[in-house]
Design a protein around this motif. Sequence first.
Motif, PDB file in Angstrom:
ATOM      1  N   GLU A   1      31.623   8.751   1.314  1.00  0.00           N
ATOM      2  CA  GLU A   1      32.769   8.904   2.333  1.00  0.00           C
ATOM      3  C   GLU A   1      32.187   8.973   3.779  1.00  0.00           C
ATOM      4  O   GLU A   1      31.425   9.725   4.094  1.00  0.00           O
ATOM      5  N   ILE A   2      33.032   8.192   4.470  1.00  0.00           N
ATOM      6  CA  ILE A   2      32.558   8.222   5.974  1.00  0.00           C
ATOM      7  C   ILE A   2      33.974   8.798   6.609  1.00  0.00           C
ATOM      8  O   ILE A   2      35.182   8.245   6.353  1.00  0.00           O
ATOM      9  N   THR A   3      33.785   9.282   7.919  1.00  0.00           N
ATOM     10  CA  THR A   3      34.839   9.622   8.546  1.00  0.00           C
ATOM     11  C   THR A   3      34.506   9.261   9.848  1.00  0.00           C
ATOM     12  O   THR A   3      33.370   9.230  10.689  1.00  0.00           O
ATOM     13  N   GLU A   4      35.651   8.290  10.565  1.00  0.00           N
ATOM     14  CA  GLU A   4      35.549   7.978  11.921  1.00  0.00           C
ATOM     15  C   GLU A   4      36.984   7.991  12.500  1.00  0.00           C
ATOM     16  O   GLU A   4      37.925   8.160  11.927  1.00  0.00           O
ATOM     17  N   GLY A   5      36.886   8.773  13.794  1.00  0.00           N
ATOM     18  CA  GLY A   5      38.266   8.858  14.169  1.00  0.00           C
ATOM     19  C   GLY A   5      39.254   9.668  13.406  1.00  0.00           C
ATOM     20  O   GLY A   5      38.766  10.913  13.040  1.00  0.00           O
ATOM     21  N   ARG A   6      40.437   9.325  13.137  1.00  0.00           N
ATOM     22  CA  ARG A   6      41.369  10.165  12.533  1.00  0.00           C
ATOM     23  C   ARG A   6      41.564   9.678  10.944  1.00  0.00           C
ATOM     24  O   ARG A   6      42.153  10.111  10.379  1.00  0.00           O
ATOM     25  N   VAL A   7      40.623   9.083  10.519  1.00  0.00           N
ATOM     26  CA  VAL A   7      40.559   8.443   9.061  1.00  0.00           C
ATOM     27  C   VAL A   7      39.155   8.755   8.287  1.00  0.00           C
ATOM     28  O   VAL A   7      38.102   8.839   8.964  1.00  0.00           O
ATOM     29  N   SER A   8      39.289   8.937   7.002  1.00  0.00           N
ATOM     30  CA  SER A   8      38.177   9.201   6.087  1.00  0.00           C
ATOM     31  C   SER A   8      38.165   8.059   5.207  1.00  0.00           C
ATOM     32  O   SER A   8      39.324   7.925   4.442  1.00  0.00           O
ATOM     33  N   VAL A   9      37.294   7.249   5.043  1.00  0.00           N
ATOM     34  CA  VAL A   9      37.343   6.091   3.837  1.00  0.00           C
ATOM     35  C   VAL A   9      36.130   6.360   3.203  1.00  0.00           C
ATOM     36  O   VAL A   9      34.963   6.730   3.575  1.00  0.00           O
ATOM     37  N   SER A  10      36.261   5.508   1.773  1.00  0.00           N
ATOM     38  CA  SER A  10      35.137   5.433   0.934  1.00  0.00           C
ATOM     39  C   SER A  10      34.442   4.163   1.106  1.00  0.00           C
ATOM     40  O   SER A  10      35.126   3.065   1.194  1.00  0.00           O
ATOM     41  N   VAL A  11      33.092   4.043   1.240  1.00  0.00           N
ATOM     42  CA  VAL A  11      32.376   2.674   1.389  1.00  0.00           C
ATOM     43  C   VAL A  11      31.309   2.677   0.527  1.00  0.00           C
ATOM     44  O   VAL A  11      30.868   3.723  -0.064  1.00  0.00           O
ATOM     45  N   GLU A  12      30.614   1.472   0.379  1.00  0.00           N
ATOM     46  CA  GLU A  12      29.489   1.252  -0.497  1.00  0.00           C
ATOM     47  C   GLU A  12      28.173   2.176   0.015  1.00  0.00           C
ATOM     48  O   GLU A  12      28.197   2.326   1.408  1.00  0.00           O
ATOM     49  N   GLU A  13      27.412   2.679  -0.645  1.00  0.00           N
ATOM     50  CA  GLU A  13      26.193   3.315  -0.220  1.00  0.00           C
ATOM     51  C   GLU A  13      25.454   2.146   0.489  1.00  0.00           C
ATOM     52  O   GLU A  13      25.168   1.208   0.154  1.00  0.00           O
ATOM     53  N   ALA A  14      24.819   2.930   1.477  1.00  0.00           N
ATOM     54  CA  ALA A  14      24.349   1.721   2.601  1.00  0.00           C
ATOM     55  C   ALA A  14      22.800   1.166   2.087  1.00  0.00           C
ATOM     56  O   ALA A  14      22.336   2.057   1.328  1.00  0.00           O
ATOM     57  N   SER A  15      22.660   0.116   2.242  1.00  0.00           N
ATOM     58  CA  SER A  15      21.441  -0.546   1.679  1.00  0.00           C
ATOM     59  C   SER A  15      20.540  -1.394   2.656  1.00  0.00           C
ATOM     60  O   SER A  15      21.331  -2.282   2.998  1.00  0.00           O
ATOM     61  N   GLY A  16      19.795  -0.669   3.214  1.00  0.00           N
ATOM     62  CA  GLY A  16      19.091  -1.481   4.499  1.00  0.00           C
ATOM     63  C   GLY A  16      19.620  -1.138   5.676  1.00  0.00           C
ATOM     64  O   GLY A  16      20.866  -0.275   5.863  1.00  0.00           O
ATOM     65  N   SER A  17      19.324  -1.882   6.771  1.00  0.00           N
ATOM     66  CA  SER A  17      20.024  -1.682   8.135  1.00  0.00           C
ATOM     67  C   SER A  17      21.250  -2.103   8.398  1.00  0.00           C
ATOM     68  O   SER A  17      21.346  -3.427   8.344  1.00  0.00           O
ATOM     69  N   GLY A  18      22.269  -1.324   8.540  1.00  0.00           N
ATOM     70  CA  GLY A  18      23.413  -1.793   9.102  1.00  0.00           C
ATOM     71  C   GLY A  18      24.334  -2.439   7.990  1.00  0.00           C
ATOM     72  O   GLY A  18      25.249  -3.167   8.344  1.00  0.00           O
ATOM     73  N   SER A  19      24.244  -2.420   6.842  1.00  0.00           N
ATOM     74  CA  SER A  19      25.052  -3.372   5.880  1.00  0.00           C
ATOM     75  C   SER A  19      25.215  -2.377   4.660  1.00  0.00           C
ATOM     76  O   SER A  19      24.510  -1.604   4.228  1.00  0.00           O
TER      77      SER A  19
END
Length: 381
Positions: free
Chosen positions: A2-20
């Motif tokens: 889970e990532i929180t940015e600004g006013r929202v929280s979203v589910s994203v893939e686990e980071a794998s490597g730099s920036g993706s």
Amino acid sequence: MEITEGRVSVSVEEASGSGSGAAAGVFFNPDQELNRDVTVAALRTYRERERPSGAERGTPSYLDAMTASGIRGCRAAAEGFDVTMADVDDEAVALARDNLARNDLDADVVGEDANAVLHRRGRSFDVTDLDPFGTPTPFADAAFANTRDLVCVTATDTAPLCGAHFESGVRKYDAIPRNTEYHPEMGLRVLLSMLVRTAARYDVAARPVLSHVSDHYARTYLALDHGASVANQALEGLGWTYHCQQCLHRSFERGRVPDAPDECAHCGGDQVLVAGPVYLDRPHDPDFVAAVRGNLDDTMGARKRATRLLERIEGELDAPMHYDQHKLYKRWSEPAIGMDDFLEALREAGYEASRAHYGGTTFKTHASVAEIRDAVLDRSE
């Protein structure tokens, strides 16, 4: 995760490597938080300052054309925009819908190519945001033909843009890019040239109100005005750069056809590179940039960095193609002095000068290479 940015929280893939995101999952780039924070502040500024007849048109519409995880579209929806999110990946569409529901937000999520969404009859948007992997060129025609007010564009293929991959840059941007010491700005102005020329084909004048190069990508926001006469005027901002590889002198010429010099006006050398058409007008509106900076807030994780970036852009001198102080001193075989002292020497010699946002040793001035050398080396002696 889970990532929180600004006013929202979203589910994203686990980071794998730099920036993706994970290789087999939906793409997510945590390093683009700066990009997204500035986007939200720019959308706020657009709604306050740039949107014509806003009260008559109701809620402004926003297309997140390559939505992936949906984080950018979710953040626009949280700002009160009528959001459409598009992606050709079924997993991305499902994830975007889940992230909207997670934040109790409404948006239209479609599993279609951005061009199809833009060209569909009756689907003209107030704001279109293009954030593709690589070049935005394949989507530029549809965006300018079907957007009312503002087109936001990210380009991550910086090597073709700046001339490091020359043939690719020629193919994708219908321009001659050159790999110089001001390659970040070369790339930005080649990108702007392509966008302005594409918009003009649809009788649209595209005026950049904010542009920056950060973290190996170029980002620009273009306010649109519709009509053949204003589109013609926008094309007057295009021209050519003539760069001497021997002494680093450069000159500029407006117009659609280059008239390159046979030799350098400063050193008489015959290694003059021609680049263009590039965008030679100012790549931002200082008032708009200041308003964007004022629309940053404490919910934004990249606020401090965004503030520094926008302050630097706001104060940049209106001059095409920055200089790199260290590369000048290397060419002169002299030890470099501090940047503050360097800029002060130029100002004391009667030349306007400012730092540039492209790097810590980059600066802007209307002085020529010869005038810069005389100003700073005379002082050091």
